[in-house]
Design an enzyme around this catalytic site. Sequence first.
Site, short mmCIF file in Angstrom:
data_model
loop_
_atom_site.label_atom_id
_atom_site.label_comp_id
_atom_site.label_asym_id
_atom_site.label_seq_id
_atom_site.Cartn_x
_atom_site.Cartn_y
_atom_site.Cartn_z
N ASP A 506 0.84 -1.20 0.00
CA ASP A 506 0.00 0.00 0.00
C ASP A 506 0.87 1.25 0.00
O ASP A 506 0.95 1.98 0.98
CB ASP A 506 -0.93 -0.01 1.22
CG ASP A 506 -1.93 1.15 1.20
OD1 ASP A 506 -2.12 1.74 0.12
OD2 ASP A 506 -2.51 1.45 2.26
N GLU A 515 -2.36 0.59 -8.13
CA GLU A 515 -3.09 1.53 -8.98
C GLU A 515 -4.57 1.18 -8.93
O GLU A 515 -4.97 0.10 -8.49
CB GLU A 515 -2.58 1.49 -10.42
CG GLU A 515 -3.13 2.63 -11.27
CD GLU A 515 -2.45 2.76 -12.62
OE1 GLU A 515 -2.66 3.79 -13.28
OE2 GLU A 515 -1.72 1.83 -13.02
#
Length: 533
Positions: A506, A515
Site C-alpha cells: 500500500d 493503482e
Amino acid sequence: MKDTEALILVNQIGYTPAEVKFAYIPAKEVEKLAVSDFSLLDKASGKALYSGKLDKSVEDQAAGEEYYYADFSDFHGDGKAESQYQISIGSQTSFPFKICDNPYDDLYFSTLNYFKLSRCGQGICHTGKAVVYGSSEEKDVQGGWHDAGDYGRYIVAGAKTVMDLLLAYDFSKDSFKRFDILDEVRFELEWMLQMQRDDGAVYHKISCYHFCAFINPEDEKDQLVLAPVSTAATADFAGTLAYAASYYQASDPDFADLLIAAALKAQTYLDTHEDELYINPPEITTGGYGDREVSDERYFALCSLFVQTRIGDYLQRALKIRREKEAEPKVEGEPWRGWHEHYGWGCVSGYGTEILLKNKDLVAASLGEQVIEELKSHYLAQAEKALEFGKASVFGLDIPHFGWGSNGAVCDVGHILMVAYKLCGKEEYKDLARRQISYILGSNPLNICYVTGAGSNSTKKPHHRPSGASGKLMPGMLAGGPCQGLHDACAKEKLEGQPPLKCYIDEEPSYSTNEVAIYWNSALVYLLAALYF
C-alpha cells in the site's frame, strides 16, 4: 492496526444472514495460541453469541502457508443493521463486521460514485483540442472518465466499464436509488461517440503523449493526442453502444437511435477492414491497452448487434468466430488459444455470450434451441472449472497467476459464477462468488480491505494522481491488488520473495499493485449488484 487484529482475516464490511461466512487465521498463529475453538462476539458488549471449532484447511500455495478457518455460517445476526460483530480466537479479536440484510449499500454507492468523481472535462480539465496522431488535424473531444491512476481515456477500458455498469443496473435499478447509473454511463457514451471517425473507425485512446507527474487533472496542460484507430476499439465501441441503446430507448429514443447508428457504422468499417492491432507509436508512452487477438471483440460486437437489429447474419457470423476459436489446437505458453468466456478489457467474449443467453428466445427463434444449449453448456463448463479451483484455494480463488489488476480478475471470476448461477441455480456458484467479495474486503492473507475508505484496514495510498496531488484520498476505489510480476521499482524492492498473494504494498509508487482503474471498479460494482441487489 493492533497486532491482535492483524491475525484473524474477515470480510471487514459484513455478510447477509443466510450466506456462507468464514474467518481465517494462519496455522502458525493458531499453534502459538494452542486453541481449537473460536467465538463470535457482540462488539458493543463483548458477549459471546456463537462458538465453534476451528477447521484446518490445506496449504494455500498462493499465500505460502496453511490456515485454519472458522465457519460461522449458522449465525444469522440479531436483525439490527447497526449491530457489529467480531471473531475471537484465544486472545485475538478480528476487525468488526456487520451481519444484516443490506451490509453493502454504502459500499455500492461509494464504488459507483467513484465514476462521477473521475469525470474529465466539464470546463475544468483537458478542455483543449486533441491533435490526431500523424497529422495536423485537430478534434474537440470532451468528457469521459479518467481511466486509472492517470488521466488518459481509453475506449477498450471504457467499453468494459460501461458493460459492467449496465449489467449491474439490471440487478439494482429497482432496489437502489442513491445513484443514477444510466446518467453516469451516458456521460461515458457521449465521450465515446466523439472518438469515432467519419468512416466508422474508432480512435484507440486520447491522452497526452506521456504520463504527467502527480498533479491535479486541471494542471495537466500538455498537448492531447488521439492515438490511431484499432480493431479492438472499433469492435468494443460497436458492441457497447449497440447494447446500451436499449437502456435509453424509452427515456430518449433519439439518443438510442444515435447509439445504434454509430454502432452500425463501426461494424461496417470492421466488415471492410482487416485486423488493426494497436501498438503505441514511439512518441506516445501512455498506457497501450494493446491486444494480440481481436476475435473476441468482433464476436462481442456481432452478438450485440444481432440482439439490437434482429439480423440473423450477425448471429451466424458471431457463432462462426466462436466455433473456429473452439477448434484451435491448444499451444503451451499461448493461453489465448481456444475459446474462453472472459470479462477483461483484453477479452470481452463473456459479454457477447451473456447477451445471447439473456436473449435466448431471440437466439432460438433464429437458429434453434440447440444453439442456446451449446452456449449454456460451454459457459457452465467454465464455471465448473472455477468451482474446482476455488475449492482447492483457502480463499476460494480461481486465479492461476496473480498479474496486474488481480483484484479485478477476482471480481470477473465472480461475474462468471453469477451468470452460471442464474443459468442453473446451483448454489455453490453463488457461494463461491460471495467468497470473491469477502477476499476483496479483507478475507485475504494481508487482512486488508482493498477498497479505499471502506472497512477498518483499507488501502490508503493508491497510485492515483488526484488523491496524491490533493492529499485527499478519494473513497470507493478498488486497488489493483497482488501482482507477482513486481513490475515497478517499489514492488521489486519491498516484495521480492513473497508468495503471490502477498505481492501487494500500500504505497503510492507501486503502480503494479496499488493503482486503481475504472474497469476494476466496475467489475466490483457488477458483482455487488448481482449478489446483493
